[in-house]
Design an enzyme around this catalytic site. Structure first.
Site, PDB file in Angstrom:
ATOM      1  N   GLU A  95       0.953  -1.299  -0.004  1.00 43.99           N
ATOM      2  CA  GLU A  95      -0.024   0.064  -0.098  1.00 43.99           C
ATOM      3  C   GLU A  95       0.963   1.002   0.040  1.00 43.99           C
ATOM      4  O   GLU A  95       0.329   2.236   0.263  1.00 43.99           O
ATOM      5  CB  GLU A  95      -1.020   0.011   1.086  1.00 43.99           C
ATOM      6  CG  GLU A  95      -0.285  -0.326   2.465  1.00 43.99           C
ATOM      7  CD  GLU A  95      -1.642  -0.424   3.553  1.00 43.99           C
ATOM      8  OE1 GLU A  95      -2.239   0.840   3.804  1.00 43.99           O
ATOM      9  OE2 GLU A  95      -1.602  -1.373   4.489  1.00 43.99           O
ATOM     10  N   CYS A 127      -3.621  -3.570   4.595  1.00 49.07           N
ATOM     11  CA  CYS A 127      -2.942  -4.490   5.098  1.00 49.07           C
ATOM     12  C   CYS A 127      -3.431  -5.831   4.665  1.00 49.07           C
ATOM     13  O   CYS A 127      -2.670  -6.888   5.244  1.00 49.07           O
ATOM     14  CB  CYS A 127      -2.690  -4.417   6.646  1.00 49.07           C
ATOM     15  SG  CYS A 127      -2.209  -2.573   6.916  1.00 49.07           S
ATOM     16  N   HIS A 249      -2.672  -9.741  12.587  1.00 50.38           N
ATOM     17  CA  HIS A 249      -1.978  -8.485  11.690  1.00 50.38           C
ATOM     18  C   HIS A 249      -1.692  -7.581  13.088  1.00 50.38           C
ATOM     19  O   HIS A 249      -2.329  -7.303  14.137  1.00 50.38           O
ATOM     20  CB  HIS A 249      -3.085  -7.630  10.907  1.00 50.38           C
ATOM     21  CG  HIS A 249      -2.546  -6.538  10.623  1.00 50.38           C
ATOM     22  ND1 HIS A 249      -1.438  -6.343  10.084  1.00 50.38           N
ATOM     23  CD2 HIS A 249      -3.300  -5.188  10.589  1.00 50.38           C
ATOM     24  CE1 HIS A 249      -1.327  -4.847   9.909  1.00 50.38           C
ATOM     25  NE2 HIS A 249      -2.257  -4.088  10.394  1.00 50.38           N
TER      26      HIS A 249
HETATM   27  N1  CAA Z   1       1.321   3.780  30.540  1.00 51.45           N
HETATM   28  C1  CAA Z   1       0.897   2.789  29.943  1.00 51.45           C
HETATM   29  N2  CAA Z   1      -0.144   2.939  29.009  1.00 51.45           N
HETATM   30  C2  CAA Z   1      -0.533   4.098  28.615  1.00 51.45           C
HETATM   31  C3  CAA Z   1       0.249   5.408  28.945  1.00 51.45           C
HETATM   32  C4  CAA Z   1       1.418   5.123  30.057  1.00 51.45           C
HETATM   33  N3  CAA Z   1       1.905   6.219  30.601  1.00 51.45           N
HETATM   34  N4  CAA Z   1      -0.381   6.292  28.492  1.00 51.45           N
HETATM   35  C5  CAA Z   1      -1.251   5.982  27.738  1.00 51.45           C
HETATM   36  N5  CAA Z   1      -1.318   4.697  27.683  1.00 51.45           N
HETATM   37  C6  CAA Z   1      -2.059   3.581  26.793  1.00 51.45           C
HETATM   38  C7  CAA Z   1      -3.610   3.977  26.829  1.00 51.45           C
HETATM   39  O1  CAA Z   1      -4.549   3.749  27.683  1.00 51.45           O
HETATM   40  C8  CAA Z   1      -4.055   3.169  25.591  1.00 51.45           C
HETATM   41  O2  CAA Z   1      -4.199   1.973  25.952  1.00 51.45           O
HETATM   42  P1  CAA Z   1      -5.390   1.166  25.189  1.00 51.45           P
HETATM   43  O3  CAA Z   1      -5.520   1.223  23.723  1.00 51.45           O
HETATM   44  O4  CAA Z   1      -5.215  -0.091  25.780  1.00 51.45           O
HETATM   45  O5  CAA Z   1      -6.760   1.768  25.587  1.00 51.45           O
HETATM   46  C9  CAA Z   1      -2.622   3.369  24.823  1.00 51.45           C
HETATM   47  O6  CAA Z   1      -1.749   3.664  25.458  1.00 51.45           O
HETATM   48  C10 CAA Z   1      -2.927   4.331  23.618  1.00 51.45           C
HETATM   49  O7  CAA Z   1      -3.115   5.575  23.789  1.00 51.45           O
HETATM   50  P2  CAA Z   1      -4.285   6.415  23.588  1.00 51.45           P
HETATM   51  O8  CAA Z   1      -5.726   5.793  23.830  1.00 51.45           O
HETATM   52  O9  CAA Z   1      -4.024   7.885  24.101  1.00 51.45           O
HETATM   53  O10 CAA Z   1      -4.169   6.613  21.854  1.00 51.45           O
HETATM   54  P3  CAA Z   1      -3.405   7.393  20.855  1.00 51.45           P
HETATM   55  O11 CAA Z   1      -4.382   8.698  20.840  1.00 51.45           O
HETATM   56  O12 CAA Z   1      -2.150   7.792  21.275  1.00 51.45           O
HETATM   57  O13 CAA Z   1      -3.505   6.911  19.558  1.00 51.45           O
HETATM   58  C11 CAA Z   1      -3.453   4.661  18.076  1.00 51.45           C
HETATM   59  C12 CAA Z   1      -3.189   5.344  19.462  1.00 51.45           C
HETATM   60  C13 CAA Z   1      -4.955   5.046  17.682  1.00 51.45           C
HETATM   61  C14 CAA Z   1      -3.242   3.392  17.981  1.00 51.45           C
HETATM   62  C15 CAA Z   1      -2.634   5.793  17.104  1.00 51.45           C
HETATM   63  O14 CAA Z   1      -1.141   5.479  17.370  1.00 51.45           O
HETATM   64  C16 CAA Z   1      -3.227   5.494  15.659  1.00 51.45           C
HETATM   65  O15 CAA Z   1      -4.045   6.177  14.865  1.00 51.45           O
HETATM   66  N6  CAA Z   1      -2.212   4.614  14.868  1.00 51.45           N
HETATM   67  C17 CAA Z   1      -2.728   4.202  13.338  1.00 51.45           C
HETATM   68  C18 CAA Z   1      -3.952   3.456  13.204  1.00 51.45           C
HETATM   69  C19 CAA Z   1      -3.781   2.231  13.573  1.00 51.45           C
HETATM   70  O16 CAA Z   1      -2.519   1.521  13.255  1.00 51.45           O
HETATM   71  N7  CAA Z   1      -4.693   1.364  13.879  1.00 51.45           N
HETATM   72  C20 CAA Z   1      -5.047  -0.049  14.026  1.00 51.45           C
HETATM   73  C21 CAA Z   1      -6.264  -0.788  13.408  1.00 51.45           C
HETATM   74  S1  CAA Z   1      -6.058  -0.617  11.680  1.00 51.45           S
HETATM   75  C22 CAA Z   1      -4.769  -1.287  10.924  1.00 51.45           C
HETATM   76  O17 CAA Z   1      -4.558  -2.203  11.586  1.00 51.45           O
HETATM   77  C23 CAA Z   1      -4.450  -1.300   9.655  1.00 51.45           C
HETATM   78  C24 CAA Z   1      -3.058  -0.663   9.884  1.00 51.45           C
HETATM   79  O18 CAA Z   1      -2.005  -1.534   9.836  1.00 51.45           O
HETATM   80  C25 CAA Z   1      -2.942   0.830  10.148  1.00 51.45           C
END
Ligand code: CAA
Length: 405
Positions: A95, A127, A249
């Site tokens: 992709e 993916c 994945h």
């Molecule tokens: N210590 C431990 N954990 C902590 C922490 C700390 N100090 N601070 C935050 N966390 C945890 C949160 O509780 C959260 O855990 P959960 O998901 O278990 O609830 C985790 O860290 C992530 O933190 P946020 O909820 O604040 O999330 P974020 O706003 O930073 O975004 C994300 C995380 C959505 C994955 C972002 O990185 C993103 O958009 N990534 C790209 C999209 C993606 O990969 N999606 C996956 C499904 S789609 C797919 O699989 C296709 C592909 O390859 C893209």
């Protein structure tokens, strides 16, 4: 009664012509970013990345290691002269495509010195693309005795500097040779799949970075896994008692963990859940170092499991959940083949990861921001990875064409 008939049909078909993965290898560029450094630079608690996201490092690709060069570098070490003659189809799933018209597979065919006697195509569905390639390849070898298919997943995951997705970037390629009577994993013809148009992740043609509704993408991923798992259970395809590992994945390791955890609430017995969880830990060892390689991520998880787990045996059945945003998902199954360990190069894979050079934040940002020229002028690139296993690279651009060496 109907279910019993269904199972018998399945066994008959599986036994008729065995097809699957005969060889597998991966390549990742020789620079990485430590995610503790990234967390400090972005003013984030490092544990959010290390535990919350579940990643330690991510590979960063220089301009000369584009998806074509990485694909060729992943495939080169596993191809014998006989393989080169017998490959009837070359599929590159990506992709991070470099051209709207010409398939990346044609550049790769040239770099690998494959014959002209093959179909060379590129597959895209986020993916999920490589899984479409694997299934197509299995069907092909089942009806073309004596021919093989080379399937390569190659991607550079880019979300942009200082975005929520930044910590889930990465780069790399996984090459798999699909044959009859495979030496590593025989893949069952029956699988469960689903397609549903969703706006969870996309990359318009004009953008070098992807856009994502991150939390929504996690919901769709988990929802599609649960749906397919339940269907597989109903159809007698996913008996947890006889499933030794379940691969996901892995855009980042927490995502796969969230999928697996849906089975932890009494859906399967505690003993089965614990076994799958132990094996899951082995499947994320490489991904935690490399980052998201999009369509290759689940196959990097397969390689990580096979290289790092010392308890699996020939005859063990494993499940694979493939997910591509947009969205297509598939849950399929395979059986490990006698002697599969002898076909792996665990030492070589570990050496590839250990040889990478750590980047400072300014160097990472400069590498991330570097672009190929788009005005038709000539651009010459330095070879960024001089290792013997990285012999293919993009040498430059001239009149809008890529020149590889
Ligand atoms: N210590 C431990 N954990 C902590 C922490 C700390 N100090 N601070 C935050 N966390 C945890 C949160 O509780 C959260 O855990 P959960 O998901 O278990 O609830 C985790 O860290 C992530 O933190 P946020 O909820 O604040 O999330 P974020 O706003 O930073 O975004 C994300 C995380 C959505 C994955 C972002 O990185 C993103 O958009 N990534 C790209 C999209 C993606 O990969 N999606 C996956 C499904 S789609 C797919 O699989 C296709 C592909 O390859 C893209």
């Amino acid at each position: 009664m109907r279910q019993e008939q269904y199972r018998m049909q399945k066994i008959d078909k599986t036994d008729s012509v065995k097809a699957g993965i005969d060889k597998i290898n991966f390549y990742t560029p020789n620079h990485y970013l430590d995610l503790v450094d990234l967390a400090e630079a972005r003013g984030v608690d490092p544990n959010k990345y290390l535990i919350g996201i579940g990643q330690n490092r991510m590979s960063v690709a220089a301009l000369d290691q584009d998806v074509v060069a990485m694909a060729a570098n992943a495939a080169e070490p596993i191809l014998s002269d006989d393989d080169r003659q017998e490959i009837g189809m070359l599929i590159v799933a990506t992709e991070s495509s470099i051209d709207q018209s010409k398939a990346a597979a044609l550049f790769v065919q040239d770099l690998l010195g494959l014959t002209a006697d093959l179909r060379a195509i590129e597959i895209k569905e986020a993916c999920y693309g490589a899984t479409a390639g694997i299934q197509l390849a299995c069907d092909y070898v089942r009806c073309h005795p004596g021919r093989k298919v080379l399937v390569i997943a190659s991607d550079i995951a880019r979300y942009g500097l200082d975005t929520p997705g930044e910590v889930t970037q990465g780069a790399g390629a996984v090459a798999m040779l699909v044959t009859r009577d495979p030496g590593i994993l025989a893949i069952e013809p029956e699988s469960l799949y689903a397609s549903r148009s969703t706006g969870d992740f996309w990359r318009p043609n004009y953008s070098t970075e992807a856009f994502a509704r991150g939390k929504f993408s996690e919901e769709v991923y988990v929802g599609m896994f649960s749906d397919l798992w339940d269907k597989a259970r109903q159809q007698g395809l996913a008996d947890p008692e006889h499933l030794q590992a379940l691969l996901f994945h892995i855009p980042f390791s927490k995502m796969g963990r969230k999928g697996l955890r849906t089975l932890g609430n009494g859906k399967i017995s505690e003993a089965n859940y614990n076994r799958l969880t132990e094996r899951f830990e082995q499947s994320i060892v490489y991904g935690k170092e490399v980052g998201n390689i999009y369509t290759g991520s689940i196959y990097l998880a397969l390689l990580s499991l096979l290289d790092n787990d010392e308890t699996l045996q020939a005859g063990d059945r494993i499940g694979l959940f493939s997910y591509g945003s947009g969205s297509v998902a598939e849950l399929y199954f395979g059986t490990l083949q006698p002697g599969y360990r002898n076909r792996l190069d665990a030492q070589g894979h570990r050496a590839l990861l250990d040889a990478r050079e750590r980047l400072s934040i300014p160097d990472y940002e400069a590498m991330f921001s570097a672009q190929l020229v788009t005005d038709g002028s000539e651009q010459n690139l330095e070879r960024s990875d001089s290792a013997a296993g990285a012999s293919h690279y993009l040498a430059g651009m001239k009149k809008h064409e890529r020149r590889y060496r």
